[in-house]
Design an enzyme around this catalytic site. Sequence first.
Site, PDB file in Angstrom:
ATOM      1  N   ALA A 143      -2.339 -15.235  22.853  1.00 59.44           N
ATOM      2  CA  ALA A 143      -1.413 -16.352  23.051  1.00 59.44           C
ATOM      3  C   ALA A 143      -0.693 -16.161  24.380  1.00 59.44           C
ATOM      4  O   ALA A 143       0.060 -15.203  24.563  1.00 59.44           O
ATOM      5  CB  ALA A 143      -0.413 -16.436  21.905  1.00 59.44           C
ATOM      6  N   CYS A 144      -0.939 -17.072  25.304  1.00 61.11           N
ATOM      7  CA  CYS A 144      -0.491 -16.900  26.686  1.00 61.11           C
ATOM      8  C   CYS A 144       1.005 -16.666  26.804  1.00 61.11           C
ATOM      9  O   CYS A 144       1.450 -15.780  27.538  1.00 61.11           O
ATOM     10  CB  CYS A 144      -0.908 -18.121  27.508  1.00 61.11           C
ATOM     11  SG  CYS A 144      -0.408 -18.079  29.246  1.00 61.11           S
ATOM     12  N   PHE A 145       1.819 -17.442  26.088  1.00 60.08           N
ATOM     13  CA  PHE A 145       3.259 -17.343  26.258  1.00 60.08           C
ATOM     14  C   PHE A 145       3.874 -16.220  25.438  1.00 60.08           C
ATOM     15  O   PHE A 145       5.086 -16.025  25.453  1.00 60.08           O
ATOM     16  CB  PHE A 145       3.917 -18.695  25.977  1.00 60.08           C
ATOM     17  CG  PHE A 145       3.914 -19.575  27.205  1.00 60.08           C
ATOM     18  CD1 PHE A 145       5.059 -19.756  27.953  1.00 60.08           C
ATOM     19  CD2 PHE A 145       2.748 -20.167  27.651  1.00 60.08           C
ATOM     20  CE1 PHE A 145       5.057 -20.524  29.104  1.00 60.08           C
ATOM     21  CE2 PHE A 145       2.717 -20.943  28.802  1.00 60.08           C
ATOM     22  CZ  PHE A 145       3.888 -21.120  29.533  1.00 60.08           C
ATOM     23  N   ILE A 184      -4.494 -18.421  25.565  1.00 54.58           N
ATOM     24  CA  ILE A 184      -4.426 -19.571  24.664  1.00 54.58           C
ATOM     25  C   ILE A 184      -3.019 -20.170  24.759  1.00 54.58           C
ATOM     26  O   ILE A 184      -2.025 -19.468  24.567  1.00 54.58           O
ATOM     27  CB  ILE A 184      -4.754 -19.133  23.231  1.00 54.58           C
ATOM     28  CG1 ILE A 184      -6.212 -18.644  23.170  1.00 54.58           C
ATOM     29  CG2 ILE A 184      -4.516 -20.271  22.243  1.00 54.58           C
ATOM     30  CD1 ILE A 184      -6.537 -17.808  21.961  1.00 54.58           C
TER      31      ILE A 184
END
Length: 253
Positions: free
Chosen positions: A147-149, A88
């Site tokens: 959450a990707c980052f 995400i």
Amino acid sequence: MSGFANVVGNLSPLPELVLWRDPVARCGEEAMAVDEALLEWREKPVLRVYRWALPTVTYGYFDAEATARGIFPAEELHFVRRWTGGGIVDHRNDIPFTLAMHRSDGTERPSSATLYRWIHGALARVLKDCGVECVMLDGDAPDGGRACFSSPVTSDLVLPGGEKLAGGGQRRVRGGVLHQGSIQNCSLPFGWDEKLASRLAEEHSLSGEAELFPGMNARVAELLASKYRTEAWRSGVRHERPSHARKSSNPCC
């Protein structure tokens, strides 16, 4: 892929590509439809850099909108499902780009992991040329959720302190690969995209047209109506690539 022969564990540059500076700020659904249309167009590989029209969060093909909304419960954001995998991504302060590539020579194509490392290897050199120090991870960081980052993975780019700089998701179809990337937590000077194009291909042309190829806008409209703006897509129904996808007599890789 043509132009992707293995050279000492790395991939050689593409023979050519189009660097498309998309001048249209697009909503999330339209941005996704444009990327799919680029993958269908087989005249040349395309490196697309663009802007978002709305504060946008995208979630991967196998994620759920509810999961994405749970990470940003009080935010006024536009949530969009991608065709690619990955986590995400909050795009409010990112530099997004897409690389659409094709193949026609019948050779075995590189794995997703190899392509991911090749793209990020080129990007790492560009970031360093622009004064941004970075490290490519050789393994996954501790799991920070969807959450990707917050969850860097193998071959992602991070600052020396571990903050993630670049990640992406891929979609592989018969005859092509779509890589949707995001760069965050840094600023880049004008022209960084030409540096990346030069790393990815031996030659590149530059376009700033609103419609990269004839019929693109019509195809984008079709994809919006049949897929990206439908409730079925938002709720997680899987879509296969349509059999009527455009073909070219001269696909380049």
